[in-house]
Design a protein around this motif. Sequence first.
Motif, PDB file in Angstrom:
ATOM      1  N   THR A 153       0.865  -1.179   0.000  1.00  9.36           N
ATOM      2  CA  THR A 153       0.000   0.000   0.000  1.00  9.36           C
ATOM      3  C   THR A 153       0.899   1.226   0.000  1.00  9.36           C
ATOM      4  N   VAL A 154       0.600   2.158  -0.885  1.00  8.32           N
ATOM      5  CA  VAL A 154       1.394   3.384  -1.009  1.00  8.32           C
ATOM      6  C   VAL A 154       0.503   4.606  -0.858  1.00  8.32           C
ATOM      7  N   ARG A 155       1.133   5.712  -0.534  1.00  3.53           N
ATOM      8  CA  ARG A 155       0.456   7.003  -0.450  1.00  3.53           C
ATOM      9  C   ARG A 155       1.052   7.891  -1.531  1.00  3.53           C
ATOM     10  N   LEU A 156       0.195   8.509  -2.329  1.00  2.41           N
ATOM     11  CA  LEU A 156       0.633   9.374  -3.425  1.00  2.41           C
ATOM     12  C   LEU A 156       0.192  10.805  -3.144  1.00  2.41           C
ATOM     13  N   VAL A 157       1.135  11.735  -3.242  1.00  2.90           N
ATOM     14  CA  VAL A 157       0.809  13.158  -3.116  1.00  2.90           C
ATOM     15  C   VAL A 157       1.022  13.802  -4.481  1.00  2.90           C
ATOM     16  N   PRO A 158      -0.068  14.224  -5.132  1.00  4.39           N
ATOM     17  CA  PRO A 158       0.046  14.825  -6.464  1.00  4.39           C
ATOM     18  C   PRO A 158       0.811  16.146  -6.447  1.00  4.39           C
ATOM     19  N   LEU A 159       1.681  16.328  -7.429  1.00  5.06           N
ATOM     20  CA  LEU A 159       2.365  17.608  -7.575  1.00  5.06           C
ATOM     21  C   LEU A 159       1.377  18.673  -8.035  1.00  5.06           C
ATOM     22  N   THR A 160       0.458  18.268  -8.930  1.00  2.81           N
ATOM     23  CA  THR A 160      -0.596  19.157  -9.424  1.00  2.81           C
ATOM     24  C   THR A 160      -1.943  18.514  -9.102  1.00  2.81           C
ATOM     25  N   PRO A 161      -2.547  18.871  -7.960  1.00  4.12           N
ATOM     26  CA  PRO A 161      -3.792  18.210  -7.534  1.00  4.12           C
ATOM     27  C   PRO A 161      -4.912  18.241  -8.566  1.00  4.12           C
ATOM     28  N   SER A 162      -4.978  19.296  -9.384  1.00  4.06           N
ATOM     29  CA  SER A 162      -6.076  19.406 -10.359  1.00  4.06           C
ATOM     30  C   SER A 162      -6.029  18.286 -11.401  1.00  4.06           C
ATOM     31  N   HIS A 163      -4.875  17.653 -11.608  1.00  3.56           N
ATOM     32  CA  HIS A 163      -4.776  16.546 -12.561  1.00  3.56           C
ATOM     33  C   HIS A 163      -5.435  15.275 -12.030  1.00  3.56           C
ATOM     34  N   TRP A 164      -5.725  15.248 -10.717  1.00  6.61           N
ATOM     35  CA  TRP A 164      -6.176  14.018 -10.069  1.00  6.61           C
ATOM     36  C   TRP A 164      -7.620  14.109  -9.572  1.00  6.61           C
ATOM     37  N   THR A 165      -8.351  15.150  -9.911  1.00  4.00           N
ATOM     38  CA  THR A 165      -9.688  15.352  -9.344  1.00  4.00           C
ATOM     39  C   THR A 165     -10.690  14.285  -9.774  1.00  4.00           C
ATOM     40  N   HIS A 166     -10.441  13.625 -10.899  1.00  5.11           N
ATOM     41  CA  HIS A 166     -11.366  12.602 -11.391  1.00  5.11           C
ATOM     42  C   HIS A 166     -11.088  11.217 -10.806  1.00  5.11           C
ATOM     43  N   ILE A 167     -10.040  11.070 -10.049  1.00  7.24           N
ATOM     44  CA  ILE A 167      -9.643   9.760  -9.524  1.00  7.24           C
ATOM     45  C   ILE A 167     -10.563   9.346  -8.376  1.00  7.24           C
ATOM     46  N   GLU A 168     -11.051   8.118  -8.440  1.00 13.44           N
ATOM     47  CA  GLU A 168     -11.941   7.564  -7.412  1.00 13.44           C
ATOM     48  C   GLU A 168     -11.441   6.181  -7.008  1.00 13.44           C
ATOM     49  N   PRO A 169     -11.820   5.705  -5.808  1.00 13.91           N
ATOM     50  CA  PRO A 169     -11.437   4.347  -5.403  1.00 13.91           C
ATOM     51  C   PRO A 169     -11.868   3.311  -6.435  1.00 13.91           C
ATOM     52  N   GLY A 170     -10.999   2.314  -6.646  1.00 15.46           N
ATOM     53  CA  GLY A 170     -11.267   1.256  -7.612  1.00 15.46           C
ATOM     54  C   GLY A 170     -10.605   1.483  -8.956  1.00 15.46           C
ATOM     55  N   ARG A 171     -10.201   2.720  -9.229  1.00 17.13           N
ATOM     56  CA  ARG A 171      -9.578   3.026 -10.514  1.00 17.13           C
ATOM     57  C   ARG A 171      -8.165   2.448 -10.582  1.00 17.13           C
ATOM     58  N   GLN A 172      -7.787   1.975 -11.755  1.00 15.51           N
ATOM     59  CA  GLN A 172      -6.421   1.509 -11.973  1.00 15.51           C
ATOM     60  C   GLN A 172      -5.599   2.624 -12.601  1.00 15.51           C
ATOM     61  N   ILE A 173      -4.372   2.802 -12.099  1.00 17.32           N
ATOM     62  CA  ILE A 173      -3.440   3.782 -12.655  1.00 17.32           C
ATOM     63  C   ILE A 173      -2.094   3.081 -12.827  1.00 17.32           C
ATOM     64  N   THR A 174      -1.264   3.607 -13.721  1.00 17.82           N
ATOM     65  CA  THR A 174       0.037   2.983 -13.949  1.00 17.82           C
ATOM     66  C   THR A 174       1.164   3.946 -13.609  1.00 17.82           C
ATOM     67  N   MET A 175       2.238   3.365 -13.065  1.00 16.37           N
ATOM     68  CA  MET A 175       3.418   4.126 -12.666  1.00 16.37           C
ATOM     69  C   MET A 175       4.490   3.976 -13.735  1.00 16.37           C
ATOM     70  N   HIS A 176       5.162   5.101 -14.020  1.00 18.14           N
ATOM     71  CA  HIS A 176       6.224   5.113 -15.030  1.00 18.14           C
ATOM     72  C   HIS A 176       7.453   5.810 -14.458  1.00 18.14           C
ATOM     73  N   GLU A 177       8.634   5.253 -14.780  1.00 21.28           N
ATOM     74  CA  GLU A 177       9.888   5.950 -14.504  1.00 21.28           C
ATOM     75  C   GLU A 177      10.604   6.256 -15.814  1.00 21.28           C
ATOM     76  N   ASP A 178      10.074   5.726 -16.898  1.00 20.54           N
ATOM     77  CA  ASP A 178      10.466   6.074 -18.261  1.00 20.54           C
ATOM     78  C   ASP A 178       9.224   5.819 -19.119  1.00 20.54           C
ATOM     79  N   ARG A 179       9.379   5.544 -20.385  1.00 21.60           N
ATOM     80  CA  ARG A 179       8.200   5.343 -21.238  1.00 21.60           C
ATOM     81  C   ARG A 179       7.479   4.025 -20.956  1.00 21.60           C
ATOM     82  N   THR A 180       8.167   3.095 -20.279  1.00 22.94           N
ATOM     83  CA  THR A 180       7.563   1.798 -19.997  1.00 22.94           C
ATOM     84  C   THR A 180       6.823   1.823 -18.663  1.00 22.94           C
ATOM     85  N   VAL A 181       5.934   0.862 -18.463  1.00 21.05           N
ATOM     86  CA  VAL A 181       5.185   0.750 -17.210  1.00 21.05           C
ATOM     87  C   VAL A 181       6.083   0.134 -16.139  1.00 21.05           C
TER      88      VAL A 181
END
Length: 200
Positions: A153-181
């Motif tokens: 379990t992780v905690r994410l703090v958005p740099l730009t909160p307005s980009h995340w206003t549509h996010i709701e529990p149950g949604r899948q998101i992907t993490m990237h450190e380059d172009r790959t997942v």
Amino acid sequence: MDIPELLASASLLVPEETATEHDLTVSDIWEYLAHDEWEIALGLLEELGDGHPVPLPFWEKLADAAEQLGFERSAAWCHWRCSEIRNGVIRADLTLRPAAEARRRTPIPGAGAGVLRPLWDVGHLSPAGEHAVSIAGLWVEGRTSLEPGGRATVRLVPLTPSHWTHIEPGRQITMHEDRTVAGRAVVLEVHRPAALTPEG
């Protein structure tokens, strides 16, 4: 302020009826402060703040006290909680891709506070119609690190909160450190940024 003043001042920001899971309250914290048990008082205040909504100055005072005591991880956690109040926080169940399948070969450090700010695909598109990513700091709950292929379990703090206003529990998101997942996460909880009261 010195350490006892910071801790006492922070304790005044916690409702009297608030208690830890072991039924310790602000009154108990005052007893520890009276006997110069600052480390115990700090830990209990953190526990009270983690379980109940508290204002931004509470965490700011605890961060200052932790820094003066030389408790780096505690100070980092308190600063992180300040960021959560300012920018909101998303708790998610993150699974990293195994080292053989991803760029990352080393564990992710558990304590966020600017250590790692990966990119996240949260469903936005660029003007060209490609996937656009957003930055969020990452803190791994209850662990010092998360190894490739691991899950936590992780905690994410958005740099730009307005980009995340549509996010709701149950949604899948992907993490990237380059172009790959680099990993995939399922959102567990969403807490919007606190409305800060104008000073006056």
